[in-house]
Design a protein around this motif. Structure first.
Motif, mmCIF file in Angstrom:
data_model
loop_
_atom_site.group_PDB
_atom_site.id
_atom_site.type_symbol
_atom_site.label_atom_id
_atom_site.label_comp_id
_atom_site.label_asym_id
_atom_site.label_seq_id
_atom_site.Cartn_x
_atom_site.Cartn_y
_atom_site.Cartn_z
ATOM 1 N N ASN A 200 0.346 5.413 2.854
ATOM 2 C CA ASN A 200 0.084 4.389 3.849
ATOM 3 C C ASN A 200 -0.335 3.091 3.156
ATOM 4 N N VAL A 201 0.598 2.484 2.425
ATOM 5 C CA VAL A 201 0.251 1.273 1.673
ATOM 6 C C VAL A 201 1.297 0.193 1.900
ATOM 7 N N TYR A 202 0.867 -1.045 1.704
ATOM 8 C CA TYR A 202 1.789 -2.187 1.774
ATOM 9 C C TYR A 202 2.397 -2.446 0.391
ATOM 10 N N VAL A 203 3.447 -3.259 0.402
ATOM 11 C CA VAL A 203 4.041 -3.725 -0.856
ATOM 12 C C VAL A 203 4.078 -5.247 -0.813
ATOM 13 N N SER A 221 15.919 -5.605 -3.634
ATOM 14 C CA SER A 221 14.735 -5.879 -2.803
ATOM 15 C C SER A 221 14.257 -4.556 -2.230
ATOM 16 N N ILE A 222 13.039 -4.203 -2.541
ATOM 17 C CA ILE A 222 12.543 -2.884 -2.096
ATOM 18 C C ILE A 222 12.515 -2.775 -0.578
ATOM 19 N N ALA A 230 10.362 -1.831 5.226
ATOM 20 C CA ALA A 230 10.456 -3.211 5.718
ATOM 21 C C ALA A 230 9.234 -3.552 6.564
ATOM 22 N N ASP A 231 8.681 -2.568 7.264
ATOM 23 C CA ASP A 231 7.509 -2.814 8.121
ATOM 24 C C ASP A 231 6.218 -2.972 7.336
#
Ligand code: PMP
Ligand code: GLU
Length: 407
Positions: A200-203, A221-222, A230-231
């Motif tokens: 549960n992490v952002y990039v 692009s990841i 993407a979210d």
């Protein structure tokens, strides 16, 4: 001792190693020192003429007020959406775009929105110097994942998995990478994406060197790899590097609506908008002729080949062939412990100072990028400057090598 009136958060961070080295080289030059500076993380080319002309037209047309909306003029947001669709297979609504004073502000505003006291951010090292201190400024803990020259400075999925904890807020990915020039392959990225999808992490994907790729290197692009990513991904880009526009201060980010809304809120309390004229120049950069990008890219390839072959001929220096950006990051650890006219070379910082004093060549120590034992050279300089710089460094290092071996 009286308590400092200043915040511990600011006292705890360093001034940017790159900006400081740049200032120091500029100061020496103003003093008349015959210095060769391979410091600057910026193209040595002029901003292409059609872009400068667009800025002049913007001034004449009276685009000299706060922009509306502050988060970027609608034409520019549309152009950014088109660019993401065309180049990156990413589909955003203009409301998911924020235009800032350089990508540096995009990243910082995201960090302001994401990091609480004690949160962790995973940053593979070597890393661009500002990430870790921006996290610290918000009271977060950068979790540095070291990578090695042997693995071309790539963080593995295993390393990423091991670094994730319940406090991890985001993972920072920078490909092509400053300072190593590493480009993550599709395979590398897929492996990282799988790990991130399960956590549960952002990039924060810093893609500012996207257009500066060499040989068969591919930009991935990841955010485009898995729908769920993407979210949770902020894709960061800008015009500074691809279009030689560092002084114009235009960067941008695209991501989930809730994150972008918060970043826009922060920006309204901070810089309002980036320069109106620069936004029109960036619009021309993204929508006008693109051959200028290719002209500069080709020049960088030649310079990269030149500097890598020179560095690898020097005793005790080992340099990978980067596949992107305009930096080389040689291992100079063999020099640590040698003695010089300036005293013992006890670190990459000392070697950098020695080269400045002895060879009159400026570069940035690896320590500034979380990687002691290396130096960063920018090859965004003329081939003549690179050749003279390498001659001087070779002479200084060879003397140091031989002297120390015989002492
Ligand atoms: N990311 C990286 C990796 C960089 O090297 C830079 C260069 N300053 C930036 C972001 C920020 O660029 P700018 O603020 O000029 O858009
Ligand atoms: N990114 C460039 C560098 O690494 C410019 C300076 C900065 O903003 O850090 O040198």
């Amino acid at each position: 001792m009286p308590k400092s009136p200043f915040t511990q958060r600011v006292l705890n961070i360093q001034a940017s190693a790159t900006v400081s080295a740049f200032a120091r080289a500029g100061e020496l030059r103003r003093q008349g020192v015959d210095l060769i500076s391979l410091v600057a993380g910026e193209p040595d080319f002029e901003t292409p003429e059609h872009i400068r002309d667009a800025a002049i037209r913007a001034i004449k047309a009276g685009h000299t007020r706060y922009t509306n909306p502050a988060s970027g003029i609608p034409e520019l947001k549309d152009a950014i959406c088109d660019k993401f669709e065309r180049d990156n297979d990413l589909y955003y609504d203009p409301s998911q775009i924020v235009v800032t004073c350089g990508a540096k502000q995009t990243i910082f505003d995201a960090i302001i929105a994401l990091i609480e006291e004690g949160d962790e951010a995973i940053i593979p090292a070597p890393y661009w110097t500002s990430y870790a201190d921006q996290v610290r400024l918000m009271g977060g803990n950068p979790i540095i994942v070291p990578t090695t020259q042997d693995s071309d400075f790539c963080m593995t999925a295993r390393q990423l998995q091991d670094a994730i904890t319940p406090r991890t807020k985001f993972v920072l990915l920078n490909s092509p990478c400053n300072p190593t020039g590493t480009v993550y392959t599709r395979e590398n990225m897929n492996a990282l994406a799988d790990v991130i999808a399960g956590a549960n992490v952002y990039v924060i994907a810093d893609e500012i060197y996207e257009k500066l790729l060499y040989e068969d290197a591919e930009h991935v692009s990841i955010a485009a790899l898995l729908p769920e990513l993407a979210d949770r991904t902020l894709t960061v880009n800008g015009v500074s590097k691809s279009y030689a526009m560092t002084g114009w201060r235009v960067g941008y980010g695209a991501g989930p609506q809730n994150l972008i809304d918060l970043m826009i809120k922060v920006q309204t309390q901070e810089t309002t908008n980036t320069c109106s004229i620069s936004q029109y120049a960036a619009l021309e950069a993204l929508t006008g002729p693109q051959d200028c990008v290719e002209v500069m890219r080709r020049a960088y390839v030649k310079r990269r080949n030149q500097i890598v072959s020179r560095l690898n001929r020097m005793p005790g220096v080992s340099c990978n062939m980067p596949r992107g950006a305009f930096y080389v990051f040689p291992d100079i650890s063999e020099y640590i412990g040698k003695s010089s006219s300036c005293g013992c070379i006890d670190s990459d910082v000392a070697l950098c100072n020695f080269l400045l004093e002895e060879a009159r060549v400026a570069c940035v120590p690896g320590t500034g990028f979380g990687a002691p034992g290396y130096l960063r050279f920018s090859y965004s300089a003329s081939p003549e400057q690179i050749a003279r710089g390498m001659d001087r460094i070779e002479a200084a290092l060879t003397a140091l090598y031989i002297k120390d071996d015989h002492s």
